[in-house]
Design an enzyme around this catalytic site. Structure first.
Site, PDB file in Angstrom:
ATOM      1  N   GLY A 155       0.493  -1.214   0.000  1.00  0.00           N
ATOM      2  CA  GLY A 155      -0.317   0.134  -0.133  1.00  0.00           C
ATOM      3  C   GLY A 155       1.337   0.897  -0.291  1.00  0.00           C
ATOM      4  O   GLY A 155       2.268   1.070   0.337  1.00  0.00           O
ATOM      5  N   GLN A 214       3.187   9.772   1.107  1.00  0.00           N
ATOM      6  CA  GLN A 214       3.867   9.197   1.059  1.00  0.00           C
ATOM      7  C   GLN A 214       5.430   9.025  -0.365  1.00  0.00           C
ATOM      8  O   GLN A 214       6.271   9.112  -0.608  1.00  0.00           O
ATOM      9  CB  GLN A 214       4.140   7.602   1.774  1.00  0.00           C
ATOM     10  CG  GLN A 214       3.891   7.707   1.967  1.00  0.00           C
ATOM     11  CD  GLN A 214       3.762   5.965   2.856  1.00  0.00           C
ATOM     12  OE1 GLN A 214       2.674   4.710   2.512  1.00  0.00           O
ATOM     13  NE2 GLN A 214       4.501   5.063   3.369  1.00  0.00           N
ATOM     14  N   CYS A 216       7.009  -0.289   7.476  1.00  0.00           N
ATOM     15  CA  CYS A 216       7.188   0.967   6.383  1.00  0.00           C
ATOM     16  C   CYS A 216       7.780   1.473   5.600  1.00  0.00           C
ATOM     17  O   CYS A 216       8.472   1.601   6.065  1.00  0.00           O
ATOM     18  CB  CYS A 216       6.068   2.258   7.459  1.00  0.00           C
ATOM     19  SG  CYS A 216       5.759   3.661   6.952  1.00  0.00           S
ATOM     20  N   LEU A 217       7.539   1.602   4.187  1.00  0.00           N
ATOM     21  CA  LEU A 217       8.331   2.031   3.282  1.00  0.00           C
ATOM     22  C   LEU A 217       8.720   3.264   3.746  1.00  0.00           C
ATOM     23  O   LEU A 217      10.038   3.596   3.692  1.00  0.00           O
ATOM     24  CB  LEU A 217       7.651   2.335   1.366  1.00  0.00           C
ATOM     25  CG  LEU A 217       7.137   0.864   1.165  1.00  0.00           C
ATOM     26  CD1 LEU A 217       6.412   1.619   0.069  1.00  0.00           C
ATOM     27  CD2 LEU A 217       7.675  -0.426   1.098  1.00  0.00           C
ATOM     28  N   HIS A 253      -3.396   0.842   8.234  1.00  0.00           N
ATOM     29  CA  HIS A 253      -2.404   2.001   8.213  1.00  0.00           C
ATOM     30  C   HIS A 253      -2.007   3.029   6.742  1.00  0.00           C
ATOM     31  O   HIS A 253      -1.651   4.280   7.653  1.00  0.00           O
ATOM     32  CB  HIS A 253      -1.172   0.328   7.634  1.00  0.00           C
ATOM     33  CG  HIS A 253       0.287   1.702   7.407  1.00  0.00           C
ATOM     34  ND1 HIS A 253       1.244   0.973   8.657  1.00  0.00           N
ATOM     35  CD2 HIS A 253       1.047   1.743   6.618  1.00  0.00           C
ATOM     36  CE1 HIS A 253       2.150   1.560   7.814  1.00  0.00           C
ATOM     37  NE2 HIS A 253       2.470   1.824   7.315  1.00  0.00           N
ATOM     38  N   GLU A 254      -2.413   3.267   5.958  1.00  0.00           N
ATOM     39  CA  GLU A 254      -2.829   4.069   4.905  1.00  0.00           C
ATOM     40  C   GLU A 254      -3.237   5.443   5.495  1.00  0.00           C
ATOM     41  O   GLU A 254      -2.665   6.250   5.292  1.00  0.00           O
ATOM     42  CB  GLU A 254      -3.281   3.362   3.844  1.00  0.00           C
ATOM     43  CG  GLU A 254      -2.115   2.479   2.805  1.00  0.00           C
ATOM     44  CD  GLU A 254      -0.316   1.989   3.078  1.00  0.00           C
ATOM     45  OE1 GLU A 254      -0.650   3.744   3.348  1.00  0.00           O
ATOM     46  OE2 GLU A 254      -0.235   1.649   3.414  1.00  0.00           O
ATOM     47  N   HIS A 262      -1.342   7.131   7.502  1.00  0.00           N
ATOM     48  CA  HIS A 262      -1.293   8.456   7.043  1.00  0.00           C
ATOM     49  C   HIS A 262      -1.250   9.352   6.358  1.00  0.00           C
ATOM     50  O   HIS A 262      -0.720  10.576   6.571  1.00  0.00           O
ATOM     51  CB  HIS A 262      -0.291   7.671   5.695  1.00  0.00           C
ATOM     52  CG  HIS A 262       0.851   6.743   5.646  1.00  0.00           C
ATOM     53  ND1 HIS A 262       1.937   7.487   6.224  1.00  0.00           N
ATOM     54  CD2 HIS A 262       1.723   5.550   5.767  1.00  0.00           C
ATOM     55  CE1 HIS A 262       3.351   6.216   6.362  1.00  0.00           C
ATOM     56  NE2 HIS A 262       2.269   5.199   6.230  1.00  0.00           N
TER      57      HIS A 262
HETATM   58 ZN   LIG Z   1       3.365   3.223   5.924  1.00  0.00          ZN
END
Ligand SMILES: [Zn+2]
Length: 174
Positions: free
Chosen positions: A45, A50, A96-97, A138-139, A142
């Protein structure tokens, strides 16, 4: 505009994103690069901030729970809202990226009902559990300017403080 992955320490990850108002082509135009970033980094995702966009939408792999999947079904969720959280919670390891190298167990509601708009602005609803529910939560964090590390207990965050600081320093200015 070329989009690039943003990392912890970048102020765009700390603020709530602006609602999406333009749909169709204007929104779809961001998709190829976002999907590319997500794939390059092995994510499931990616929230728009991000990728450096102050826009309230995220992409997720809708069939993430299908381990035999041959192709990823990319779902774009604009202006998502959680209508219902289950009372049951579960513990799942998250990464998380934008916070490379850190994976930790996080507790969240197991099921959610979410309303969002698709790429054309149509209102949709989804009731889901499993890992997809986790990815969406999670997204959505963000999009509200919240990183998963803020979902850890204070004790754990304190324990990981140095590690988080070193990740922040390593990726500062990227
Ligand atoms: Zn993340």
């Amino acid at each position: 505009m070329s989009l690039n992955l943003t990392y912890i320490g970048n102020p765009i990850l700390k603020k709530a994103t602006a609602p999406v108002r333009e749909f169709g082509e204007a929104l779809a135009a961001h998709l190829p690069r976002m999907v590319e970033i997500m794939r390059e980094e092995g994510g499931v995702g990616l929230a728009a901030n991000q990728a450096g966009l102050d826009m309230r939408f995220a992409i997720v792999i809708a069939n993430v729970d299908d381990e035999d999947r041959e192709t990823d079904e990319i779902l774009l969720m604009a202006n998502p809202e959680i209508l219902e959280f289950s009372r049951d919670e579960c513990v799942i390891e998250e990464g998380c990226l934008s916070v490379p190298g850190l994976r930790e167990d996080i507790t969240r509601p197991e099921h959610i009902r979410v309303r969002y708009q698709d790429v054309d602005g149509n209102t949709m609803e989804l009731h889901t559990g499993d890992f997809l529910a986790r990815v969406i939560q999670h997204e959505m964090d963000h999009l509200n300017g919240v990183l998963f590390i803020e979902r850890m207990s204070l004790a754990k965050r304190t324990l990981l403080k140095k590690k988080i600081e070193s990740i922040r320093e390593e990726y500062a200015g990227r």
